[in-house]
Write an enzyme that holds these catalytic residues in place. Structure first.
Site, PDB file in Angstrom:
ATOM      1  CG  ASN A 152      -0.354  -0.046   2.500  1.00 46.36           C
ATOM      2  OD1 ASN A 152       0.716  -0.613   2.659  1.00 46.36           O
ATOM      3  ND2 ASN A 152      -0.976   0.577   3.473  1.00 46.36           N
ATOM      4  N   GLY A 228       2.701  -5.646   7.346  1.00 48.45           N
ATOM      5  CA  GLY A 228       1.685  -6.344   6.569  1.00 48.45           C
ATOM      6  C   GLY A 228       0.535  -6.756   7.465  1.00 48.45           C
ATOM      7  CB  SER A 229      -2.191  -9.118   6.886  1.00 43.69           C
ATOM      8  OG  SER A 229      -1.430 -10.262   6.548  1.00 43.69           O
ATOM      9  CD  GLU A 248       5.563  -0.868  12.959  1.00 42.14           C
ATOM     10  OE1 GLU A 248       4.446  -0.374  13.199  1.00 42.14           O
ATOM     11  OE2 GLU A 248       6.521  -0.780  13.748  1.00 42.14           O
ATOM     12  CG  LEU A 249       1.281  -6.796  12.583  1.00 45.69           C
ATOM     13  CD1 LEU A 249       0.940  -7.882  13.569  1.00 45.69           C
ATOM     14  CD2 LEU A 249       1.922  -7.382  11.337  1.00 45.69           C
ATOM     15  CB  CYS A 282      -1.839   0.176   8.785  1.00 47.32           C
ATOM     16  SG  CYS A 282      -0.543   1.401   8.840  1.00 47.32           S
ATOM     17  CD  GLU A 376      -6.020  -3.373   8.374  1.00 47.26           C
ATOM     18  OE1 GLU A 376      -5.636  -4.539   8.185  1.00 47.26           O
ATOM     19  OE2 GLU A 376      -5.252  -2.405   8.414  1.00 47.26           O
TER      20      GLU A 376
HETATM   21  P1  NAP Z   1       0.260  -9.122   3.523  1.00 47.58           P
HETATM   22  O1  NAP Z   1      -0.589  -9.929   2.637  1.00 47.58           O
HETATM   23  O2  NAP Z   1       0.437  -9.563   4.934  1.00 47.58           O
HETATM   24  O3  NAP Z   1       1.688  -9.051   2.797  1.00 47.58           O
HETATM   25  C1  NAP Z   1       2.747  -8.321   3.346  1.00 47.58           C
HETATM   26  C2  NAP Z   1       4.053  -8.916   2.859  1.00 47.58           C
HETATM   27  O4  NAP Z   1       4.217 -10.226   3.427  1.00 47.58           O
HETATM   28  C3  NAP Z   1       4.111  -9.109   1.343  1.00 47.58           C
HETATM   29  O5  NAP Z   1       5.408  -8.853   0.880  1.00 47.58           O
HETATM   30  C4  NAP Z   1       3.768 -10.587   1.205  1.00 47.58           C
HETATM   31  O6  NAP Z   1       4.215 -11.164   0.008  1.00 47.58           O
HETATM   32  C5  NAP Z   1       4.515 -11.146   2.388  1.00 47.58           C
HETATM   33  N1  NAP Z   1       4.104 -12.510   2.769  1.00 47.58           N
HETATM   34  C6  NAP Z   1       2.959 -13.165   2.460  1.00 47.58           C
HETATM   35  N2  NAP Z   1       2.976 -14.407   3.019  1.00 47.58           N
HETATM   36  C7  NAP Z   1       4.152 -14.521   3.692  1.00 47.58           C
HETATM   37  C8  NAP Z   1       4.755 -15.532   4.480  1.00 47.58           C
HETATM   38  N3  NAP Z   1       4.159 -16.700   4.701  1.00 47.58           N
HETATM   39  N4  NAP Z   1       5.966 -15.291   5.030  1.00 47.58           N
HETATM   40  C9  NAP Z   1       6.587 -14.113   4.840  1.00 47.58           C
HETATM   41  N5  NAP Z   1       6.069 -13.099   4.096  1.00 47.58           N
HETATM   42  C10 NAP Z   1       4.863 -13.308   3.535  1.00 47.58           C
HETATM   43  O7  NAP Z   1      -0.218  -7.594   3.562  1.00 47.58           O
HETATM   44  P2  NAP Z   1      -0.655  -6.651   2.362  1.00 47.58           P
HETATM   45  O8  NAP Z   1      -1.983  -7.085   1.852  1.00 47.58           O
HETATM   46  O9  NAP Z   1       0.460  -6.482   1.384  1.00 47.58           O
HETATM   47  O10 NAP Z   1      -0.806  -5.260   3.142  1.00 47.58           O
HETATM   48  C11 NAP Z   1      -1.944  -4.933   3.871  1.00 47.58           C
HETATM   49  C12 NAP Z   1      -1.731  -5.086   5.359  1.00 47.58           C
HETATM   50  O11 NAP Z   1      -0.562  -4.389   5.768  1.00 47.58           O
HETATM   51  C13 NAP Z   1      -2.868  -4.482   6.151  1.00 47.58           C
HETATM   52  O12 NAP Z   1      -3.227  -5.330   7.210  1.00 47.58           O
HETATM   53  C14 NAP Z   1      -2.268  -3.184   6.676  1.00 47.58           C
HETATM   54  O13 NAP Z   1      -2.872  -2.684   7.848  1.00 47.58           O
HETATM   55  C15 NAP Z   1      -0.866  -3.596   6.913  1.00 47.58           C
HETATM   56  N6  NAP Z   1       0.004  -2.412   6.982  1.00 47.58           N
HETATM   57  C16 NAP Z   1       0.502  -2.032   8.191  1.00 47.58           C
HETATM   58  C17 NAP Z   1       1.277  -0.882   8.288  1.00 47.58           C
HETATM   59  C18 NAP Z   1       1.868  -0.431   9.607  1.00 47.58           C
HETATM   60  O14 NAP Z   1       2.779   0.388   9.595  1.00 47.58           O
HETATM   61  N7  NAP Z   1       1.378  -0.902  10.729  1.00 47.58           N
HETATM   62  C19 NAP Z   1       1.535  -0.130   7.141  1.00 47.58           C
HETATM   63  C20 NAP Z   1       1.002  -0.551   5.933  1.00 47.58           C
HETATM   64  C21 NAP Z   1       0.234  -1.701   5.850  1.00 47.58           C
HETATM   65  P3  NAP Z   1       3.181 -11.387  -1.214  1.00 47.58           P
HETATM   66  O15 NAP Z   1       2.750 -10.033  -1.632  1.00 47.58           O
HETATM   67  O16 NAP Z   1       4.026 -12.079  -2.207  1.00 47.58           O
HETATM   68  O17 NAP Z   1       2.052 -12.215  -0.698  1.00 47.58           O
END
Ligand code: NAP
Length: 473
Positions: A152, A228-229, A248-249, A282, A376
């Site tokens: 994002n 990420g999530s 950071e979730l 997020c 979320e």
């Molecule tokens: P995501 O699906 O969790 O993916 C995040 C990263 O993790 C991607 O690079 C993804 O790769 C990778 N990943 C997926 N499965 C994995 C595994 N088993 N082991 C290690 N890495 C793995 O999240 P997203 O959809 O990209 O982003 C949305 C989420 O991020 C939301 O929940 C949002 O709140 C959160 N977020 C938090 C912050 C903060 O600062 N707190 C900031 C921004 C976003 P792939 O893309 O290849 O699946």
């Protein structure tokens, strides 16, 4: 022919047997092809990082120079990078330009931290029998840092990990989101052009599901920085054993609007922020608690403002809201709206979906079991909920599994102070929204929103070990 993007390992652009296509999120047209990493490339990337770290220490001042130059290069390449972000993510071009400027600041802040890594004198001679000793601490790099980033804010969030990790003297293995590989490749090129020695930054492209476990299990990695999530973050945390990790979730950020607040300010800030980046932040405004005395007026003005927002082509400079990352994600958010409506919620404005575009949507009459409240939503949707007393608002705001940031609008010192003390969030932002973030501030959540703080000055502590030296005289 489509442009091709390769993995970046030991200073080389590396092709593999398998490719995938990255699409323009607004048009669904292919933007480029990228090579997919497998276990062999994960192994090679970690080896390259470890070898670079062991072979060639970079002096702190040189780290400062490299990161400062990279920060300048981001600005020099701003238009191209912003276009890439806009096309890969679907975020509006004006937001993408803002992200590049912020990323440049993040690298500059990281550069400054390279010069400020300091330990402290430990007055060990003050303990019984130790008058003949002196002691001090130094901060040393951990070794290989693994940076995993979401789609994002793909450039700035990557800089928040890679910048401080390099500033601390670590080498990095970087895994950007599969939806945004091109901006990841362009960031690697920026750092290489800024003079970063080969092996200090290595990029793995490809599915987290395929390479994630290999990254988590590789014992040569000393530290993980994940954004990420919550689901993926928890899985990573459970796999890395004793090794430290910052997470950071997600969140479902609350914002409280008390009746003594500047209502115009609150309406404008909550409404615009809820729909920024199509709600995919997020710290997006998701739950707005409005004191009953001003509730109707707040709803009326928020709906009127929402009707003026333009949904459309992210590259048009007057577009306010672009597509979500995928049609599947827009459908998921739409189904949550439908579930809320079936349970008695009302749609005040929006609610319709066309492909990956979900109209900016405001709901009311929502209740806690509904997903739009408790999970979320990560979409351009927020709910307005009335309250009578500030105790009630604080209790509802705290009724969440998450806790990154909360916003409070009030002109009462008493209400502001109570909210600052009682809201169970990593940050409480008074007279602005939960979405506020300056890149130098300590940033991170409580509860299921994660562990650890970002902001170069803060995360650099986590990316270094505090080592004690004792000298017997
Ligand atoms: P995501 O699906 O969790 O993916 C995040 C990263 O993790 C991607 O690079 C993804 O790769 C990778 N990943 C997926 N499965 C994995 C595994 N088993 N082991 C290690 N890495 C793995 O999240 P997203 O959809 O990209 O982003 C949305 C989420 O991020 C939301 O929940 C949002 O709140 C959160 N977020 C938090 C912050 C903060 O600062 N707190 C900031 C921004 C976003 P792939 O893309 O290849 O699946």
């Amino acid at each position: 022919m489509l442009p091709e993007y390769r993995l970046f390992i030991n200073g080389e652009w590396v092709a593999t047997e398998q490719k995938d296509i990255v699409i323009n999120k607004a048009t669904s047209e292919p933007l480029g092809e990228y090579y997919l990493a497998g276990l062999v490339e994960v192994e090679a990337a970690v080896t390259a990082a470890l070898n670079a770290f062991r072979r060639e220490k970079i002096d702190p001042y040189r780290r400062y120079e490299i990161l400062k130059r990279a920060s300048e290069l981001l600005l020099e390449r701003r238009e191209d990078l912003a276009l890439t972000i806009s096309q890969e993510v679907g975020k509006t071009l004006k937001e993408a330009r803002g992200e590049v400027s912020r990323a440049s600041q993040t690298l500059l802040l990281s550069a400054e931290e390279a010069k400020r890594l300091q330990g402290e004198i430990v007055p060990i001679e003050g303990s019984p029998g130790n008058a003949n000793r002196r002691a001090w601490t130094v901060r040393v790099p951990r070794g290989v840092v693994c940076a995993i980033t979401p789609f994002n804010a793909p450039l700035n969030l990557s800089c928040h990990k890679i910048g401080p990790a390099l500033a601390a003297g670590n080498a990095v293995v970087y895994k950007p989101a599969s939806a945004t590989p091109i901006i990841g490749a362009k960031l690697c090129q920026v750092l290489a052009d800024a003079g970063l020695p080969a092996g200090y930054l290595n990029m793995i492209l490809g599915s987290g599901a395929v390479v994630g476990d290999a990254l988590a299990k590789d014992e040569r990695i000393s530290f993980y920085s994940f954004t990420g999530s919550p689901e993926v973050g928890l899985r990573l945390k459970n796999s890395v054993g004793f090794r430290p990790v910052t997470l950071e979730l997600g969140s479902n950020s609350p914002n409280i609007v008390h009746s003594d607040a500047d209502l115009s300010l609150a309406v404008e800030a909550c409404t615009r922020s809820a729909f920024a980046n199509a709600g995919q932040l997020c710290i997006s405004v998701q739950r707005v608690y409005v004191q009953r005395r001003v509730y109707d007026e707040f709803c009326r003005r928020a709906v009127a403002l929402t009707r003026t927002l333009k949904m459309g082509n992210p590259l048009d400079t007057d577009t306010d809201i672009g597509p979500m990352i995928s049609e599947a994600e827009a459908r998921r958010a739409e189904s949550w709206i439908e579930e809320a409506v079936a349970g008695g919620a009302r749609v005040l404005v929006g609610g319709q979906r066309r492909g990956a575009w979900l109209e900016p949507t405001i709901l009311t009459d929502v209740t806690p079991p509904m997903k739009v409240c408790t999970q979320e939503i990560f979409a351009p949707v927020f709910s307005i909920i009335p309250y009578d007393t500030i105790d009630e608002a604080i209790a509802m705001a705290n009724d969440s599994r998450y806790g990154i940031q909360a916003g409070v609008f009030t002109n009462s010192l008493d209400v502001a102070t109570r909210c600052a003390l009682e809201l169970e969030y990593g940050s409480v932002i008074i007279n602005d929204v939960s979405t506020f973030r300056a890149d130098l501030m300590p940033y991170g959540g409580v509860k299921e929103s994660g562990t650890g703080k970002e902001g170069p000055r803060y995360v650099i502590r986590e990316m270094t070990e505090e080592k004690l030296v004792v000298l017997r005289i």
